[in-house]
Write an enzyme that holds these catalytic residues in place. Structure first.
Site, PDB file in Angstrom:
ATOM      1  N   SER A  71     -26.974   7.936 -26.264  1.00 31.29           N
ATOM      2  CA  SER A  71     -25.795   8.807 -26.254  1.00 31.29           C
ATOM      3  C   SER A  71     -25.646   9.514 -24.916  1.00 31.29           C
ATOM      4  O   SER A  71     -26.596   9.665 -24.151  1.00 31.29           O
ATOM      5  CB  SER A  71     -25.888   9.845 -27.367  1.00 31.29           C
ATOM      6  OG  SER A  71     -26.015   9.227 -28.626  1.00 31.29           O
TER       7      SER A  71
HETATM    8  N1  SAH Z   1     -30.513   8.688 -30.928  1.00 31.04           N
HETATM    9  C1  SAH Z   1     -30.397   7.504 -30.113  1.00 31.04           C
HETATM   10  C2  SAH Z   1     -28.996   6.968 -30.133  1.00 31.04           C
HETATM   11  C3  SAH Z   1     -29.010   5.518 -30.419  1.00 31.04           C
HETATM   12  S1  SAH Z   1     -27.476   4.788 -30.865  1.00 31.04           S
HETATM   13  C4  SAH Z   1     -30.899   7.769 -28.694  1.00 31.04           C
HETATM   14  O1  SAH Z   1     -31.234   8.917 -28.383  1.00 31.04           O
HETATM   15  O2  SAH Z   1     -30.988   6.841 -27.908  1.00 31.04           O
HETATM   16  C5  SAH Z   1     -27.607   4.715 -32.631  1.00 31.04           C
HETATM   17  C6  SAH Z   1     -28.775   3.957 -33.195  1.00 31.04           C
HETATM   18  O3  SAH Z   1     -28.625   3.945 -34.613  1.00 31.04           O
HETATM   19  C7  SAH Z   1     -28.886   2.495 -32.785  1.00 31.04           C
HETATM   20  O4  SAH Z   1     -30.157   2.275 -32.236  1.00 31.04           O
HETATM   21  C8  SAH Z   1     -28.710   1.730 -34.111  1.00 31.04           C
HETATM   22  O5  SAH Z   1     -29.478   0.548 -34.184  1.00 31.04           O
HETATM   23  C9  SAH Z   1     -29.171   2.768 -35.111  1.00 31.04           C
HETATM   24  N2  SAH Z   1     -28.716   2.571 -36.486  1.00 31.04           N
HETATM   25  C10 SAH Z   1     -27.501   2.164 -36.931  1.00 31.04           C
HETATM   26  N3  SAH Z   1     -27.489   2.127 -38.271  1.00 31.04           N
HETATM   27  C11 SAH Z   1     -28.722   2.530 -38.699  1.00 31.04           C
HETATM   28  C12 SAH Z   1     -29.342   2.714 -39.975  1.00 31.04           C
HETATM   29  N4  SAH Z   1     -28.697   2.482 -41.117  1.00 31.04           N
HETATM   30  N5  SAH Z   1     -30.625   3.146 -40.013  1.00 31.04           N
HETATM   31  C13 SAH Z   1     -31.307   3.394 -38.873  1.00 31.04           C
HETATM   32  N6  SAH Z   1     -30.786   3.248 -37.646  1.00 31.04           N
HETATM   33  C14 SAH Z   1     -29.503   2.813 -37.549  1.00 31.04           C
END
Ligand code: SAH
Length: 232
Positions: A71
């Site tokens: 993000s």
């Molecule tokens: N908090 C992260 C942001 C990553 S983007 C950071 O600091 O980098 C969002 C993430 O959510 C992605 O890695 C995606 O694979 C994950 N995601 C999407 N649906 C999900 C689910 N149902 N359970 C766990 N992770 C999920």
């Protein structure tokens, strides 16, 4: 010798970029010191693929593989501020993150002093990379590879739940894993745009009257895929 010079130059430039970013975040309204100090302390470059490390302190989201993104720093700061513990809450504060991704957001909570961090990721390759980073950077967080829309009931209730992917609705399972007084920040909307909500649990009942919602601005997140998110 030349290598040393360029390493030195690189880190000096990055430090200046980091200070400029922190200033920008303050200008945009971030004021919680715990949050600002954490953003200053955690090296965002360590959560990026090599080729993108030079862009670590731009206020943008960046690709981390598997079609996912880390993000934007402003988004991380804004969500962290909405969930920041009061000083006296810190020792026992328990956070659940859905969407570990790069691991950066979890590292920010750790740098804020939170000692009970649980984070769930559904993509095995991102999970594995984040696991290595946490070991290398000594970030204390319990990790799980599974569908985070169902939460992590064995460790509930949580004081804070942060959903870092966009959901079609507030995942009910997550709401029920909030402690009384606990808060969840979750982006809700279409796959293209989501509005950020903070849901506070007012009492132990399971009906809608147990929860209060506050609405914040619009953001863009990758989709939350799973049983209580978008279908895969
Ligand atoms: N908090 C992260 C942001 C990553 S983007 C950071 O600091 O980098 C969002 C993430 O959510 C992605 O890695 C995606 O694979 C994950 N995601 C999407 N649906 C999900 C689910 N149902 N359970 C766990 N992770 C999920």
């Amino acid at each position: 010798m030349l290598d040393h010079v360029s390493t030195f130059t690189r880190s000096t430039v990055r430090e200046a970029q980091k200070q400029a970013l922190l200033k920008e975040l303050r200008t945009k309204g971030i004021k919680n010191n715990l949050v600002l100090q954490a953003l200053a302390a955690v090296p965002r470059e360590d959560f990026l693929p090599k080729a993108l490390q030079a862009r670590a302190y731009e206020n943008v989201s960046l690709p981390i593989g598997a079609g996912q993104t880390i993000s934007q720093p402003y988004t991380v700061a804004f969500m962290s501020e909405l969930l920041a513990p009061a000083p006296e809450q810190i020792p026992a504060y328990k956070v659940l993150e859905i969407g570990t991704g790069s691991g950066y957001q979890a590292a920010i909570f750790a740098a804020m002093g939170v000692r009970h961090i649980f984070t769930v990721e559904r993509v095995p390759e991102l999970f594995a990379v984040a696991q290595k980073r946490f070991a290398m950077l000594e970030v204390q967080a319990a990790m799980r590879l599974s569908d985070g829309t169902l939460g992590w009931s064995e460790n509930a209730p949580f004081d804070a739940i942060i959903v870092t992917a966009g959901s079609p609705d507030v995942p009910e399972a997550l709401a029920q894993q909030l402690a009384v007084g606990g808060r969840m920040v979750v982006p809700v909307g279409s796959q293209a745009y989501q509005r950020l909500y903070r849901i506070t649990r007012l009492h132990a009942g399971i009906g809608a009257d147990a929860f209060q919602a506050e609405e914040f601005q619009t953001f863009r997140f990758v989709p939350l895929l799973g049983a209580q998110g978008w279908s895969e």
